[in-house]
Design a protein around this motif. Sequence first.
Motif, PDB file in Angstrom:
ATOM      1  N   ARG A   1      -6.223  14.147  -3.593  1.00 18.23           N
ATOM      2  CA  ARG A   1      -7.165  14.410  -4.684  1.00 18.23           C
ATOM      3  C   ARG A   1      -7.515  13.101  -5.386  1.00 18.23           C
TER       4      ARG A   1
ATOM      5  N   LYS B   1     -16.044  11.948 -13.451  1.00 14.46           N
ATOM      6  CA  LYS B   1     -15.134  12.606 -14.392  1.00 14.46           C
ATOM      7  C   LYS B   1     -15.907  13.251 -15.537  1.00 14.46           C
TER       8      LYS B   1
ATOM      9  N   GLN C   1     -14.752  20.059  -5.171  1.00 14.40           N
ATOM     10  CA  GLN C   1     -14.201  20.687  -6.375  1.00 14.40           C
ATOM     11  C   GLN C   1     -15.309  20.976  -7.382  1.00 14.40           C
TER      12      GLN C   1
ATOM     13  N   GLY D   1     -15.319  21.829 -11.240  1.00 13.24           N
ATOM     14  CA  GLY D   1     -14.347  21.751 -12.321  1.00 13.24           C
ATOM     15  C   GLY D   1     -14.454  22.892 -13.312  1.00 13.24           C
ATOM     16  N   ALA D   2     -13.422  23.008 -14.154  1.00 13.78           N
ATOM     17  CA  ALA D   2     -13.345  24.083 -15.139  1.00 13.78           C
ATOM     18  C   ALA D   2     -14.601  24.139 -16.011  1.00 13.78           C
ATOM     19  N   ARG D   3     -15.079  22.956 -16.421  1.00 15.40           N
ATOM     20  CA  ARG D   3     -16.238  22.927 -17.332  1.00 15.40           C
ATOM     21  C   ARG D   3     -17.517  23.387 -16.661  1.00 15.40           C
TER      22      ARG D   3
ATOM     23  N   LYS E   1     -12.373  25.819  -9.826  1.00 22.79           N
ATOM     24  CA  LYS E   1     -11.385  25.901 -10.901  1.00 22.79           C
ATOM     25  C   LYS E   1     -11.790  26.967 -11.914  1.00 22.79           C
TER      26      LYS E   1
ATOM     27  N   ARG F   1      -5.929  26.662 -13.541  1.00 21.15           N
ATOM     28  CA  ARG F   1      -5.593  25.363 -14.131  1.00 21.15           C
ATOM     29  C   ARG F   1      -5.272  25.476 -15.629  1.00 21.15           C
TER      30      ARG F   1
ATOM     31  N   HIS G   1      -3.076  19.892 -15.321  1.00 24.71           N
ATOM     32  CA  HIS G   1      -3.981  20.210 -16.439  1.00 24.71           C
ATOM     33  C   HIS G   1      -3.502  21.435 -17.221  1.00 24.71           C
TER      34      HIS G   1
HETATM   35  C1  PEP Z   1      -9.542  17.410 -12.646  1.00 27.26           C
HETATM   36  O1  PEP Z   1      -9.047  18.080 -11.735  1.00 27.26           O
HETATM   37  O2  PEP Z   1      -9.492  16.184 -12.679  1.00 27.26           O
HETATM   38  C2  PEP Z   1     -10.170  18.114 -13.785  1.00 27.26           C
HETATM   39  C3  PEP Z   1     -11.020  17.495 -14.597  1.00 27.26           C
HETATM   40  O3  PEP Z   1      -9.771  19.380 -13.888  1.00 27.26           O
HETATM   41  P1  PEP Z   1     -10.365  20.606 -14.780  1.00 27.26           P
HETATM   42  O4  PEP Z   1     -11.780  20.787 -14.357  1.00 27.26           O
HETATM   43  O5  PEP Z   1      -9.454  21.737 -14.385  1.00 27.26           O
HETATM   44  O6  PEP Z   1     -10.205  20.217 -16.219  1.00 27.26           O
END
Ligand code: PEP
Length: 339
Positions: free
Chosen positions: A126, A131, A182, A184-186, A207, A237, A272
């Motif tokens: 990963r 970011k 991926q 992400g959560a957001r 996520k 997560r 996380h």
């Molecule tokens: C990540 O996996 O780096 C991350 C930002 O995770 P999340 O979207 O779950 O906050």
Amino acid sequence: MVVILKPGTSQNDVRRMTAYFEAKNFKVGVTVGVDCTILGLVGDTTSLDIHKLQQFDVVERVARISEPYKKANRKFHPDDTVVDVSGVPVGGGNFTVMAGPCSIESGEQITEIARDVQQSGAGILRGGAFKPRTSPYSFQGMGIPGLNLMLEAKAETGLPIVTELVSPKYCEIFNDKVDLVQIGARNMQNFELLKEAGKMSKPILLKRGLCATVEEWLMSAEYIMSEGNENVILCERGIRTTETYTRNTLDVSAIPVVKRMSHLPVVVDPSHSGGYTYLVEPLSMAAIAAGADGLIIEVHNDPVHAKCDGQQSLTPAQFDSLMKKAGKLVDLVGKTIVK
Ligand code: PEP
Ligand code: MN
């Protein structure tokens, strides 16, 4: 779906409502009770909007009996789905560990960590190139140059890579270069991004959103699957709760709940969820015991100087020790760690 009509609805109105649903190709069973009449609809009701139906004068209440997600639903796909991540299986009786830094910082950093986590038994590398940070002033990731450094680490170790897609404009390059994409959560409810991910040929790691219910999470998986990409891995997560001693709260119950409702593999991100290094091992053990199909863990060779999430990262030595303990529990629950 059942449609409960208000007490005193005339026979004419019952006939009118029945005809309305029959015109939409539903079979309608009419049950006349003492106080009210109930219409039972048989057919695929996913496209019916409950709120719209409630606007009819004669409708008292509408209730769904079946879940609104179909492709992600275990009812229509009883066997576990095994997602193939460039030769590494996720799901079924496999236990897959993904590990690496929160963000890619340099070629040496990502390659050194890749070698270390591979030696300890990780099957997928990963690392974030893009970011999504809470503050626009925080490190935003290296972008495409970072992704290229990750590809060098892949070439060196042979580990498939998982990295976050934040915008549809990178779909093509991710489809070309990334093994597991991926979301992400957001972005769990960024529906345009989900639809584009659904058109990709690479598997998706979805996520759970910060405040999402299990059903909302599965509906997001449905967005991806309904576009044709059925290779979805779900990732719990941690969710927002009132607790402040942890970054989020790992919803351990979500693991068996989702596995009961859906055939998709579920992996857990203890980094996380807890937000602190000392929590990563106990949360990983809890996840394995609760039936997770794998883990995604942040590992950094110099956590104190990490550009992102050093406070929750394991050193390679801590990761190695966790893998040894986790291996025993994975054995105990009858799964096999895949490398
Ligand atoms: C990540 O996996 O780096 C991350 C930002 O995770 P999340 O979207 O779950 O906050
Ligand atoms: Mn992180």
